[in-house]
Design a protein around this motif. Structure first.
Motif, PDB file in Angstrom:
ATOM      1  N   UNK A  24       0.964  -1.487   0.341  1.00  0.00           N
ATOM      2  CA  UNK A  24       0.028   0.404  -0.132  1.00  0.00           C
ATOM      3  C   UNK A  24       1.001   1.360  -0.161  1.00  0.00           C
ATOM      4  N   UNK A  25       2.022   1.034   1.015  1.00  0.00           N
ATOM      5  CA  UNK A  25       2.632   2.435   0.820  1.00  0.00           C
ATOM      6  C   UNK A  25       3.614   2.539  -0.684  1.00  0.00           C
ATOM      7  N   UNK A  26       4.015   1.675  -1.002  1.00  0.00           N
ATOM      8  CA  UNK A  26       4.368   1.820  -3.001  1.00  0.00           C
ATOM      9  C   UNK A  26       3.311   2.332  -3.675  1.00  0.00           C
ATOM     10  N   UNK A  27       1.871   1.997  -3.143  1.00  0.00           N
ATOM     11  CA  UNK A  27       1.043   2.336  -4.607  1.00  0.00           C
ATOM     12  C   UNK A  27       1.056   3.820  -4.056  1.00  0.00           C
ATOM     13  N   UNK A  28       1.115   4.305  -2.931  1.00  0.00           N
ATOM     14  CA  UNK A  28       1.068   5.880  -2.307  1.00  0.00           C
ATOM     15  C   UNK A  28       1.942   6.417  -2.935  1.00  0.00           C
ATOM     16  N   UNK A  29       2.978   5.960  -2.957  1.00  0.00           N
ATOM     17  CA  UNK A  29       4.244   6.931  -3.441  1.00  0.00           C
ATOM     18  C   UNK A  29       4.103   7.396  -4.990  1.00  0.00           C
ATOM     19  N   UNK A  30       3.870   6.193  -5.396  1.00  0.00           N
ATOM     20  CA  UNK A  30       3.759   6.432  -6.704  1.00  0.00           C
ATOM     21  C   UNK A  30       2.385   7.938  -7.813  1.00  0.00           C
ATOM     22  N   UNK A  31       1.742   7.150  -6.763  1.00  0.00           N
ATOM     23  CA  UNK A  31       0.552   8.496  -6.658  1.00  0.00           C
ATOM     24  C   UNK A  31       0.887  10.029  -6.939  1.00  0.00           C
ATOM     25  N   UNK A  32       2.135   9.697  -5.569  1.00  0.00           N
ATOM     26  CA  UNK A  32       2.929  11.194  -5.895  1.00  0.00           C
ATOM     27  C   UNK A  32       3.686  11.671  -6.743  1.00  0.00           C
ATOM     28  N   UNK A  33       4.362  10.481  -7.368  1.00  0.00           N
ATOM     29  CA  UNK A  33       5.023  10.940  -8.157  1.00  0.00           C
ATOM     30  C   UNK A  33       4.766  12.096  -9.922  1.00  0.00           C
ATOM     31  N   UNK A 182       4.981  -3.409  -8.339  1.00  0.00           N
ATOM     32  CA  UNK A 182       5.431  -5.672  -7.956  1.00  0.00           C
ATOM     33  C   UNK A 182       6.915  -5.659  -8.343  1.00  0.00           C
ATOM     34  N   UNK A 183       7.522  -4.273  -9.475  1.00  0.00           N
ATOM     35  CA  UNK A 183       9.013  -4.370  -8.940  1.00  0.00           C
ATOM     36  C   UNK A 183       9.442  -3.735  -8.106  1.00  0.00           C
ATOM     37  N   UNK A 184       8.789  -2.618  -7.627  1.00  0.00           N
ATOM     38  CA  UNK A 184       9.311  -1.973  -6.457  1.00  0.00           C
ATOM     39  C   UNK A 184       9.107  -2.932  -5.424  1.00  0.00           C
ATOM     40  N   UNK A 185       8.038  -3.122  -5.093  1.00  0.00           N
ATOM     41  CA  UNK A 185       8.012  -4.418  -3.970  1.00  0.00           C
ATOM     42  C   UNK A 185       8.400  -4.931  -3.542  1.00  0.00           C
ATOM     43  N   UNK A 186       8.627  -5.676  -4.893  1.00  0.00           N
ATOM     44  CA  UNK A 186      10.225  -6.614  -4.972  1.00  0.00           C
ATOM     45  C   UNK A 186      11.886  -6.445  -4.508  1.00  0.00           C
ATOM     46  N   UNK A 187      11.907  -4.870  -4.772  1.00  0.00           N
ATOM     47  CA  UNK A 187      12.987  -4.716  -4.348  1.00  0.00           C
ATOM     48  C   UNK A 187      13.514  -4.155  -2.924  1.00  0.00           C
ATOM     49  N   UNK A 188      12.398  -3.422  -2.606  1.00  0.00           N
ATOM     50  CA  UNK A 188      11.908  -2.991  -1.191  1.00  0.00           C
ATOM     51  C   UNK A 188      12.099  -4.455   0.097  1.00  0.00           C
ATOM     52  N   UNK A 189      11.418  -5.324  -0.733  1.00  0.00           N
ATOM     53  CA  UNK A 189      11.848  -6.622   0.634  1.00  0.00           C
ATOM     54  C   UNK A 189      12.508  -7.177   0.293  1.00  0.00           C
ATOM     55  N   UNK A 190      13.565  -7.016  -0.658  1.00  0.00           N
ATOM     56  CA  UNK A 190      14.633  -7.640  -0.512  1.00  0.00           C
ATOM     57  C   UNK A 190      15.868  -6.908   0.855  1.00  0.00           C
ATOM     58  N   UNK A 221       5.961   8.139   3.480  1.00  0.00           N
ATOM     59  CA  UNK A 221       5.291   7.524   4.003  1.00  0.00           C
ATOM     60  C   UNK A 221       6.159   6.413   5.141  1.00  0.00           C
ATOM     61  N   UNK A 222       5.179   6.902   6.226  1.00  0.00           N
ATOM     62  CA  UNK A 222       5.678   5.184   6.830  1.00  0.00           C
ATOM     63  C   UNK A 222       5.006   4.566   6.641  1.00  0.00           C
ATOM     64  N   UNK A 223       6.020   3.443   6.885  1.00  0.00           N
ATOM     65  CA  UNK A 223       5.573   1.797   6.476  1.00  0.00           C
ATOM     66  C   UNK A 223       5.976   1.170   8.322  1.00  0.00           C
ATOM     67  N   UNK A 224       4.286   0.291   8.364  1.00  0.00           N
ATOM     68  CA  UNK A 224       4.769  -0.429   9.699  1.00  0.00           C
ATOM     69  C   UNK A 224       4.954  -1.611   9.048  1.00  0.00           C
ATOM     70  N   UNK A 225       6.438  -1.662   9.785  1.00  0.00           N
ATOM     71  CA  UNK A 225       6.858  -3.061   9.831  1.00  0.00           C
ATOM     72  C   UNK A 225       6.565  -4.285  10.633  1.00  0.00           C
ATOM     73  N   UNK A 226       5.423  -3.545  10.362  1.00  0.00           N
ATOM     74  CA  UNK A 226       5.480  -5.580  11.652  1.00  0.00           C
ATOM     75  C   UNK A 226       3.925  -5.772  10.460  1.00  0.00           C
ATOM     76  N   UNK A 227       3.016  -4.893   9.697  1.00  0.00           N
ATOM     77  CA  UNK A 227       3.235  -5.111   8.313  1.00  0.00           C
ATOM     78  C   UNK A 227       3.518  -6.305   7.565  1.00  0.00           C
ATOM     79  N   UNK A 228       4.825  -6.223   7.056  1.00  0.00           N
ATOM     80  CA  UNK A 228       5.590  -6.488   6.592  1.00  0.00           C
ATOM     81  C   UNK A 228       5.771  -7.712   6.507  1.00  0.00           C
TER      82      UNK A 228
END
Length: 228
Positions: A24-33, A182-190, A221-228
């Motif tokens: 969700x954080x990735x989706x929001x960030x992309x919407x602000x570009x 999907x690419x951003x989520x994958x990169x950030x997760x790694x 945009x703050x990510x809730x690390x407990x939700x990762x």
């Protein structure tokens, strides 16, 4: 008082929650570009560490599966017989005494410097030039290597060196606005998994203080690390 532009005010209005799960954080960030260029997407992780202690320092690498979207200029310091190998592997600058001389003059035509072990003594006197810019090769960062071809290929394909600054915050760019969610989520997760796995031995208890992502010109945009 600094005036906030109408553009940034509009982008901030899109951040409606105190924190988000990662997708969700990735989706929001992309919407602000909304800038007129392909903005970088950045991660900033504040950690409960004190880097002035050796056992609380963080400096390592990870390989982003989709790269960073940036072209990386690689310099290689090696003996004369390995210069051709480095250039063939894709090094943008390669040399030995001549490269040492250029660095000493402040000529840094590279974003990353790789060195073979035998050349490290020659870099000792250049710490004042390379150190402040984070360019000093290090075995821990994977930038001291005997296998130049493999090392150069890894960094060209998306290997990323990162470290915590003196305030205990890690800053990286992990993609571009043009990347898919999907690419951003994958990169950030790694990347995040790498930060967790490389927790310094001197850190006890809670490790992550705050995890924020943003675009170059957008709000955090703050990510809730407990939700990762």
């Amino acid at each position: 008082m600094k005036t906030i532009s109408k553009r940034l005010t509009l982008e901030k209005s899109k951040v409606k929650q105190a924190s988000y799960d990662l997708p969700s954080a990735i989706k929001v960030v992309k919407s602000t570009t909304s800038a007129k260029f392909d903005e970088s997407i950045e991660a900033h992780i504040s950690l409960f560490i004190d880097p002035k202690y050796a056992d609380q320092q963080l400096r390592t690498t990870c390989v982003l599966p989709n790269g960073t979207g940036k072209s990386l200029r690689i310099g290689v310091l090696c003996s004369g017989d390995k210069v051709a190998e480095a250039e063939k592997a894709g090094a943008d600058v390669a040399g030995n005494e001549d490269l040492v001389e250029d660095i000493g003059k402040g000529i840094l035509n590279f974003d990353l410097l790789v060195a073979t072990p035998d050349m490290m003594p020659k870099l000792a006197k250049l710490g004042r030039v390379l150190g402040p810019k984070g360019l000093m090769p290090s075995p821990k960062a994977g930038t001291v290597s005997t296998n130049l071809t493999a090392t150069i290929n890894e960094f060209k394909k998306g290997k990323l060196e990162y470290r915590a600054d003196k305030t205990g915050i890690v800053h990286i760019s992990f993609g571009k606005a043009s990347f898919s969610e999907e690419q951003l989520v994958e990169n950030l997760s790694v990347f995040y998994d790498s930060v967790l796995k490389n927790k310094p031995t001197g850190v006890k208890g809670k490790y992550v203080r705050k995890f924020t992502i943003c675009s170059t010109m957008g709000p955090g945009v703050i990510i809730d690390e407990e939700a990762i």
